[in-house]
Write a protein that holds these residues in place. Structure first.
Motif, mmCIF file in Angstrom:
data_model
loop_
_atom_site.group_PDB
_atom_site.id
_atom_site.type_symbol
_atom_site.label_atom_id
_atom_site.label_comp_id
_atom_site.label_asym_id
_atom_site.label_seq_id
_atom_site.Cartn_x
_atom_site.Cartn_y
_atom_site.Cartn_z
ATOM 1 N N ILE A 69 -49.391 83.727 -30.238
ATOM 2 C CA ILE A 69 -50.696 83.416 -30.844
ATOM 3 C C ILE A 69 -51.177 82.108 -30.213
ATOM 4 O O ILE A 69 -50.414 81.129 -30.161
ATOM 5 N N ILE A 70 -52.406 82.128 -29.721
ATOM 6 C CA ILE A 70 -52.986 80.908 -29.145
ATOM 7 C C ILE A 70 -54.234 80.571 -29.964
ATOM 8 O O ILE A 70 -55.165 81.374 -30.046
ATOM 9 N N ASN A 71 -54.217 79.409 -30.598
ATOM 10 C CA ASN A 71 -55.353 78.986 -31.423
ATOM 11 C C ASN A 71 -56.075 77.820 -30.764
ATOM 12 O O ASN A 71 -55.459 76.804 -30.427
ATOM 13 N N VAL B 128 -55.649 90.511 -28.241
ATOM 14 C CA VAL B 128 -56.861 90.403 -29.071
ATOM 15 C C VAL B 128 -57.475 89.023 -28.819
ATOM 16 O O VAL B 128 -56.772 88.009 -28.937
ATOM 17 N N ILE B 129 -58.753 89.001 -28.466
ATOM 18 C CA ILE B 129 -59.402 87.708 -28.176
ATOM 19 C C ILE B 129 -60.686 87.575 -28.989
ATOM 20 O O ILE B 129 -61.627 88.367 -28.818
ATOM 21 N N THR B 130 -60.746 86.600 -29.885
ATOM 22 C CA THR B 130 -62.011 86.321 -30.567
ATOM 23 C C THR B 130 -62.793 85.300 -29.722
ATOM 24 O O THR B 130 -62.189 84.512 -28.995
ATOM 25 N N ALA C 224 -62.123 82.103 -40.914
ATOM 26 C CA ALA C 224 -62.076 83.334 -40.107
ATOM 27 C C ALA C 224 -60.848 83.347 -39.198
ATOM 28 O O ALA C 224 -60.199 84.385 -39.039
ATOM 29 N N LEU C 225 -60.529 82.196 -38.617
ATOM 30 C CA LEU C 225 -59.333 82.122 -37.752
ATOM 31 C C LEU C 225 -58.080 82.493 -38.540
ATOM 32 O O LEU C 225 -57.221 83.260 -38.083
ATOM 33 N N THR C 226 -58.010 81.992 -39.770
ATOM 34 C CA THR C 226 -56.848 82.290 -40.613
ATOM 35 C C THR C 226 -56.829 83.774 -40.970
ATOM 36 O O THR C 226 -55.774 84.430 -40.945
ATOM 37 N N LYS C 227 -58.009 84.304 -41.295
ATOM 38 C CA LYS C 227 -58.103 85.718 -41.690
ATOM 39 C C LYS C 227 -57.677 86.639 -40.541
ATOM 40 O O LYS C 227 -56.876 87.546 -40.722
ATOM 41 N N ILE D 99 -55.547 85.622 -29.442
ATOM 42 C CA ILE D 99 -56.150 84.361 -28.996
ATOM 43 C C ILE D 99 -57.403 84.102 -29.816
ATOM 44 O O ILE D 99 -58.393 84.840 -29.734
ATOM 45 N N ASN D 100 -57.356 83.079 -30.634
ATOM 46 C CA ASN D 100 -58.468 82.737 -31.535
ATOM 47 C C ASN D 100 -59.343 81.668 -30.891
ATOM 48 O O ASN D 100 -59.014 80.478 -30.933
ATOM 49 N N CYS D 101 -60.450 82.118 -30.289
ATOM 50 C CA CYS D 101 -61.377 81.176 -29.641
ATOM 51 C C CYS D 101 -62.688 81.022 -30.401
ATOM 52 O O CYS D 101 -63.411 80.047 -30.169
ATOM 53 N N ALA D 102 -63.053 82.001 -31.236
ATOM 54 C CA ALA D 102 -64.362 81.929 -31.902
ATOM 55 C C ALA D 102 -64.468 80.613 -32.667
ATOM 56 O O ALA D 102 -63.594 80.283 -33.473
#
Ligand SMILES: NC(=O)c1ccc[n+]([C@@H]2O[C@H](COP(=O)([O-])OP(=O)(O)OC[C@H]3O[C@@H](n4cnc5c(N)ncnc54)[C@H](OP(=O)(O)O)[C@@H]3O)[C@@H](O)[C@H]2O)c1
Length: 259
Positions: free
Chosen positions: A131-133, A6-8, A113-116, A84-87
């Motif tokens: 998980i990659i933040n 999953v990639i934001t 949003a990243l936390t959500k 992967i949280n990129c947004a």
């Protein structure tokens, strides 16, 4: 069970690069879920990837996104191998320059949003998942002239490190990525016509180099990924230099941007 990444923030910059590299190099991923607002960009990316994709073209700050994401998770019941949280975005300028809504929007997107997304995804994380933040080297010091963004990234770094510690016994590993300036669309939004501080061009990296390093560090279960010697030195400095000194230096460095 389907194994997914999953990639934001997949429509540009580092999120897009993560999707391309995962597509080429991670054969154990059955599907990539691409999240961002610009559907045309996500469709274009989908067309370039060999891996099957699901597109979620929503603003991560909205209820529409939350409902859609929850629904897809419960319908597909995937094993998430990578989240992967990129947004995210930043705005150069002293606090108050851009107005309350846009400036608190930085915190909403980068932190809330990243936390959500992370909390909604956790029940679906596969064993040995990652998980990659996307934090930033801006997380290392408070930054006059970039205060809200730097503070939001300190949150991401702190949250990721603690979460990594909490999830280790479940064999899920979290890596906070802390790059210096990276050549992406980020600066179009962050600077919005403001003259760039000279040092940013000096330390500018390529998205693909930062992303390759991040994936390598994530495989190696590192809690922090820092690309390049200069940013590693900056992280070291953040542990030994008093914040009062760092604040003075950052104020001078970001001087031209403080409008
Ligand atoms: N570039 C740098 O110098 C740098 C350095 C350190 C850390 N970072 C961090 O790295 C991450 C990726 O940035 P980047 O450099 O790749 O910049 P970018 O090219 O501007 O990418 C940002 C991505 O986030 C998405 N996004 C932003 N707000 C969103 C929202 N409300 N809902 C859904 N998606 C949203 C954008 O897509 P849509 O516009 O299509 O929604 C885009 O795909 C960010 O968290 C940034 O803070 C960047």
């Amino acid at each position: 069970m389907k194994k997914v990444a999953v990639i934001t923030g997949a429509s540009s910059g580092m999120g897009r690069e993560f999707a391309s590299i995962i597509d080429r190099s991670m054969k154990n991923i059955d599907e990539i879920w691409l999240i961002a607002r610009r559907r045309d960009r996500l469709e274009e990316l989908q067309g370039e990837l060999n891996t099957a994709c699901i597109i979620i073209d929503e603003d991560v700050n909205t209820n529409e996104f939350e409902n859609k994401y929850k629904k897809i998770l419960s319908q597909e019941n995937p094993g998430v191998k990578m989240l992967i949280n990129c947004a995210g975005y930043g705005l150069v300028g002293t606090a108050g320059t851009h107005g309350v809504e846009v400036e608190t929007g930085v915190v909403e997107t980068n932190c809330v949003a990243l936390t959500k997304v992370t909390l909604l995804t956790l029940p679906y994380m596969a064993k040995n998942g990652r998980i990659i933040n996307l934090a930033s080297s801006a997380a290392f010091f408070p930054q006059p002239g970039f205060a809200i963004y730097a503070a939001s990234k300190s949150y991401v770094l702190s949250f990721s490190r603690a979460l990594n510690s909490e999830l280790r016994n479940k064999n899920i590993y979290v890596t906070a990525v802390c790059p210096g300036p990276v050549n992406t669309e980020f600066f179009n939004i962050a600077e919005n016509g403001v003259e760039r501080a000279w040092y940013k061009d000096l330390f500018m990296s390529r998205a693909k180099d930062v992303v390759r390093q991040a994936l390598k560090d994530s495989v190696q279960k590192k809690e922090v990924s820092v690309y390049g010697t200069s940013m590693k030195l900056l992280m070291f400095a953040s542990k030994v230099v008093p914040h009062s000194v760092a604040l003075g230096v950052m104020k001078v460095l970001n001087g031209k941007e403080r409008k």
